[in-house]
Each structure stands twice: as structure tokens, then as C-alpha cells.
Design a protein around this motif. Structure first.
Motif, PDB file in Angstrom:
ATOM      1  N   GLY A 183      64.604 -25.068 -33.892  1.00  0.00           N
ATOM      2  CA  GLY A 183      64.486 -23.974 -32.929  1.00  0.00           C
ATOM      3  C   GLY A 183      63.278 -24.109 -32.009  1.00  0.00           C
ATOM      4  N   LEU A 184      62.564 -25.247 -32.077  1.00  0.00           N
ATOM      5  CA  LEU A 184      61.387 -25.443 -31.223  1.00  0.00           C
ATOM      6  C   LEU A 184      61.837 -25.881 -29.830  1.00  0.00           C
ATOM      7  N   GLU A 185      60.922 -25.730 -28.852  1.00  0.00           N
ATOM      8  CA  GLU A 185      61.314 -25.953 -27.457  1.00  0.00           C
ATOM      9  C   GLU A 185      61.451 -27.446 -27.123  1.00  0.00           C
ATOM     10  N   ASP A 186      62.282 -27.743 -26.142  1.00  0.00           N
ATOM     11  CA  ASP A 186      62.458 -29.110 -25.636  1.00  0.00           C
ATOM     12  C   ASP A 186      61.142 -29.644 -25.069  1.00  0.00           C
ATOM     13  N   SER A 187      60.897 -30.926 -25.272  1.00  0.00           N
ATOM     14  CA  SER A 187      59.789 -31.651 -24.615  1.00  0.00           C
ATOM     15  C   SER A 187      58.449 -30.934 -24.745  1.00  0.00           C
ATOM     16  N   GLY A 188      58.207 -30.321 -25.918  1.00  0.00           N
ATOM     17  CA  GLY A 188      56.984 -29.533 -26.083  1.00  0.00           C
ATOM     18  C   GLY A 188      55.890 -30.222 -26.873  1.00  0.00           C
ATOM     19  N   PHE A 189      56.152 -31.467 -27.356  1.00  0.00           N
ATOM     20  CA  PHE A 189      55.223 -32.067 -28.313  1.00  0.00           C
ATOM     21  C   PHE A 189      54.850 -33.506 -27.960  1.00  0.00           C
ATOM     22  N   ASP A 190      53.605 -33.858 -28.280  1.00  0.00           N
ATOM     23  CA  ASP A 190      53.130 -35.234 -28.105  1.00  0.00           C
ATOM     24  C   ASP A 190      53.552 -36.114 -29.276  1.00  0.00           C
ATOM     25  N   TRP A 191      53.753 -35.473 -30.432  1.00  0.00           N
ATOM     26  CA  TRP A 191      53.972 -36.247 -31.654  1.00  0.00           C
ATOM     27  C   TRP A 191      54.851 -35.416 -32.587  1.00  0.00           C
ATOM     28  N   VAL A 192      55.841 -36.055 -33.203  1.00  0.00           N
ATOM     29  CA  VAL A 192      56.664 -35.401 -34.235  1.00  0.00           C
ATOM     30  C   VAL A 192      56.497 -36.205 -35.516  1.00  0.00           C
ATOM     31  N   THR A 193      56.081 -35.548 -36.603  1.00  0.00           N
ATOM     32  CA  THR A 193      55.784 -36.255 -37.854  1.00  0.00           C
ATOM     33  C   THR A 193      56.669 -35.764 -38.995  1.00  0.00           C
ATOM     34  N   PHE A 194      56.989 -36.698 -39.891  1.00  0.00           N
ATOM     35  CA  PHE A 194      57.741 -36.402 -41.113  1.00  0.00           C
ATOM     36  C   PHE A 194      56.941 -36.983 -42.278  1.00  0.00           C
ATOM     37  N   GLY A 195      56.278 -36.138 -43.059  1.00  0.00           N
ATOM     38  CA  GLY A 195      55.546 -36.601 -44.234  1.00  0.00           C
ATOM     39  C   GLY A 195      56.407 -36.436 -45.472  1.00  0.00           C
ATOM     40  N   SER A 196      56.980 -37.539 -45.966  1.00  0.00           N
ATOM     41  CA  SER A 196      57.872 -37.509 -47.146  1.00  0.00           C
ATOM     42  C   SER A 196      59.063 -36.574 -46.956  1.00  0.00           C
ATOM     43  N   SER A 197      59.550 -36.460 -45.716  1.00  0.00           N
ATOM     44  CA  SER A 197      60.670 -35.531 -45.483  1.00  0.00           C
ATOM     45  C   SER A 197      61.820 -36.160 -44.702  1.00  0.00           C
ATOM     46  N   PHE A 198      61.595 -37.300 -44.063  1.00  0.00           N
ATOM     47  CA  PHE A 198      62.629 -37.928 -43.229  1.00  0.00           C
ATOM     48  C   PHE A 198      63.850 -38.306 -44.064  1.00  0.00           C
ATOM     49  N   ASN A 199      63.615 -38.606 -45.354  1.00  0.00           N
ATOM     50  CA  ASN A 199      64.696 -39.057 -46.233  1.00  0.00           C
ATOM     51  C   ASN A 199      65.580 -37.923 -46.761  1.00  0.00           C
ATOM     52  N   VAL A 200      65.192 -36.668 -46.568  1.00  0.00           N
ATOM     53  CA  VAL A 200      65.972 -35.570 -47.159  1.00  0.00           C
ATOM     54  C   VAL A 200      66.945 -34.945 -46.145  1.00  0.00           C
ATOM     55  N   MET A 201      67.044 -35.558 -44.961  1.00  0.00           N
ATOM     56  CA  MET A 201      67.983 -35.042 -43.961  1.00  0.00           C
ATOM     57  C   MET A 201      68.719 -36.222 -43.333  1.00  0.00           C
ATOM     58  N   ASP A 202      69.727 -35.943 -42.541  1.00  0.00           N
ATOM     59  CA  ASP A 202      70.448 -36.999 -41.827  1.00  0.00           C
ATOM     60  C   ASP A 202      69.466 -37.638 -40.840  1.00  0.00           C
ATOM     61  N   ARG A 203      69.138 -38.910 -41.065  1.00  0.00           N
ATOM     62  CA  ARG A 203      68.056 -39.525 -40.287  1.00  0.00           C
ATOM     63  C   ARG A 203      68.427 -39.715 -38.817  1.00  0.00           C
ATOM     64  N   SER A 204      69.702 -40.003 -38.535  1.00  0.00           N
ATOM     65  CA  SER A 204      70.122 -40.139 -37.131  1.00  0.00           C
ATOM     66  C   SER A 204      69.944 -38.813 -36.387  1.00  0.00           C
ATOM     67  N   GLN A 205      70.374 -37.732 -37.040  1.00  0.00           N
ATOM     68  CA  GLN A 205      70.205 -36.403 -36.425  1.00  0.00           C
ATOM     69  C   GLN A 205      68.730 -36.054 -36.268  1.00  0.00           C
ATOM     70  N   ALA A 206      67.926 -36.436 -37.266  1.00  0.00           N
ATOM     71  CA  ALA A 206      66.482 -36.144 -37.208  1.00  0.00           C
ATOM     72  C   ALA A 206      65.831 -36.882 -36.040  1.00  0.00           C
ATOM     73  N   LEU A 207      66.266 -38.125 -35.772  1.00  0.00           N
ATOM     74  CA  LEU A 207      65.722 -38.879 -34.632  1.00  0.00           C
ATOM     75  C   LEU A 207      66.125 -38.222 -33.307  1.00  0.00           C
ATOM     76  N   LYS A 208      67.374 -37.742 -33.239  1.00  0.00           N
ATOM     77  CA  LYS A 208      67.833 -37.068 -32.010  1.00  0.00           C
ATOM     78  C   LYS A 208      67.028 -35.780 -31.772  1.00  0.00           C
ATOM     79  N   GLU A 209      66.809 -35.032 -32.860  1.00  0.00           N
ATOM     80  CA  GLU A 209      66.026 -33.789 -32.746  1.00  0.00           C
ATOM     81  C   GLU A 209      64.581 -34.109 -32.362  1.00  0.00           C
ATOM     82  N   SER A 210      64.015 -35.174 -32.929  1.00  0.00           N
ATOM     83  CA  SER A 210      62.636 -35.570 -32.588  1.00  0.00           C
ATOM     84  C   SER A 210      62.543 -35.902 -31.107  1.00  0.00           C
ATOM     85  N   HIS A 211      63.519 -36.654 -30.599  1.00  0.00           N
ATOM     86  CA  HIS A 211      63.502 -37.040 -29.183  1.00  0.00           C
ATOM     87  C   HIS A 211      63.572 -35.793 -28.296  1.00  0.00           C
TER      88      HIS A 211
END
Length: 232
Positions: A75-103
Motif C-alpha cells: 500500500g506504499l506510494e509509487d516511486s517513493g523510495f531510494d532503497w527497498v530491503t528484505f531482511g530474511s523475508s524475501f524467501n517467504v513470499m512470491d519472489r517474482s511478485q516481490a521484485l515487481k512490487e520493489s520496482h
């Protein structure tokens, strides 16, 4: 052009230069706190109420906002961040979807990072812990958190390029209770602490660990981190 440095050089200019970071699956705030210590402005996203409450209490009066949401629907805004981090969490979700959401969340040329602290499986303490778990959970495996994350990032060349990989070993002095708490925080399909079965299984694991391991020890971990730069 060159990306921004990961932390402002001059703390006095921190407010002006600070990187805006979305920490996805922030848990109890371990990575968020490290980002805050480096002068970043953090939005921590964590769906688990109990973990998020701990994180909120650990980061009072800091430059952080906590959000109750999942990583894929932050629910965060588009293009609002310099950096998106996943600390021990990238593996608990669909990684392709997580990359799309990060972008979606990143500004042009912003960075995505996913990282884990891995136990050294040859460490004698870890060998005992693995034996305890395998005795109680015969089908236990470590899942995708130990995989090389490069292939999944490379599948999204349209979104990210310039992959950077770094790893570093470190020793951590722990007592048996902090060690058990670390195991407890691991997200996996074997012990869901929201259920009485999961809690009961974990209590058995903790009981065995308390009996078979010393009360304090130094333990070796390796931090592994993959980062990539967002394409416009």
C-alpha cells in the motif's frame, strides 16, 4: 550516473540527504534499526502484529513509520523510495511478485536488497540444533533462503540490472535463550506459532535445545546479500 552513498557522510545533513527505505517484512526491527543507525528514514512493513509491536517499542522516537501490511500489498506510494530491503523475508513470499512490487516502490536508479544471516552448519552448536530439529521434524528442509538469489533477479532484467553480491562472516556471542528466540522468529512451514500444534512442537524443540546445548556460546554466521539497481 553514480548512485547515492548508502549513508550520508555528514550526520548534520542527515535529514537533507537521508535515504528513504522501505524495509519489507521488518519483523521485530533488526534491519530497520541498522538502517536508522545509518541515518536512513525508514518505513517498516510487517503483517505480524506481535512482531510489529516489538519493533515499534524498540524504535520509539526514531525516524520510522510502521505499516501493517504484507510485502506484496504494502500500500506504499509509487516511486517513493531510494532503497527497498528484505531482511530474511524475501524467501517467504512470491519472489517474482516481490521484485515487481520493489520496482514499483523505487525511484529511478534506486536499489533493491535481500539478505539473510546463515548459520554455519558445520559449527558444533548448529549440528546439535539440526539433530534436535530433525528428530522432531523429520521432513525439515531449509527452503529457498539458502539458494542463490541471482537467477530470480536475472529473470527480471526488464526491472533490475547491475546485480551486486556480498557476503561476510561474523561471530555472535549468544546465550541459550537468545538462540532459541532466534529459532522462534524463523518463518517456516513447520512450526506456526499462531497454532497450538506449532507452539507445542516449538516448545519441544526448545526443551531439547536447553538440555543439549551450553548456556552461552560464540556462534559463526555468514551474512549474504544480493542487491540490484532499478531500471527506469
Amino acid at each position: 550516473g553514480g548512485g547515492k552513498p548508502l549513508a550520508p557522510k555528514n550526520a548534520n545533513n542527515a535529514a537533507k540527504n537521508s535515504l528513504r527505505v522501505a524495509d519489507i517484512g521488518a519483523g521485530t526491527g533488526n534491519l530497520s534499526i541498522m538502517l536508522l543507525e545509518r541515518g536512513c528514514e525508514v518505513v517498516a512493513v510487517e503483517p505480524n502484529d506481535a512482531m510489529r509491536e516489538i519493533g515499534i517499542s524498540r524504535t520509539k522516537d526514531k525516524n520510522i513509520k510502521w505499516v501493517r501490511a504484507t510485502g506484496l500489498e504494502s500500500g506504499l506510494e509509487d516511486s517513493g523510495f531510494d532503497w527497498v530491503t528484505f531482511g530474511s523475508s524475501f524467501n517467504v513470499m512470491d519472489r517474482s511478485q516481490a521484485l515487481k512490487e520493489s520496482h514499483r516502490l523505487l525511484k529511478p536508479q534506486g536499489y533493491f536488497s535481500c539478505m539473510w544471516n546463515h548459520r554455519d552448519l558445520n559449527d558444533p552448536i548448529q549440528e546439535v540444533a539440526e539433530e534436535v530439529i530433525l528428530e522432531l521434524v523429520p521432513n525439515y528442509t531449509r527452503g529457498v533462503r539458502r539458494e542463490d538469489q541471482r537467477p530470480v533477479i536475472e529473470q527480471h532484467k526488464d526491472l533490475f540490472d547491475t546485480i551486486i553480491y556480498i557476503e561476510e562472516d561474523f561471530y555472535f556471542h549468544q546465550n541459550i535463550e537468545t538462540y532459541i528466540a532466534a529459532w522462534k522468529s524463523v518463518k517456516n512451514p513447520y512450526w506456526d506459532l499462531e497454532t497450538s500444534e506449532g507452539q507445542e512442537l516449538f516448545d519441544k524443540i526448545a526443551y531439547q535445545m536447553r538440555h543439549k546445548l551450553p548456556s552461552e556460546f560464540d556462534i559463526k554466521y555468514t551474512t549474504r546479500c544480493w542487491s540490484a539497481k532499478a531500471r527506469n
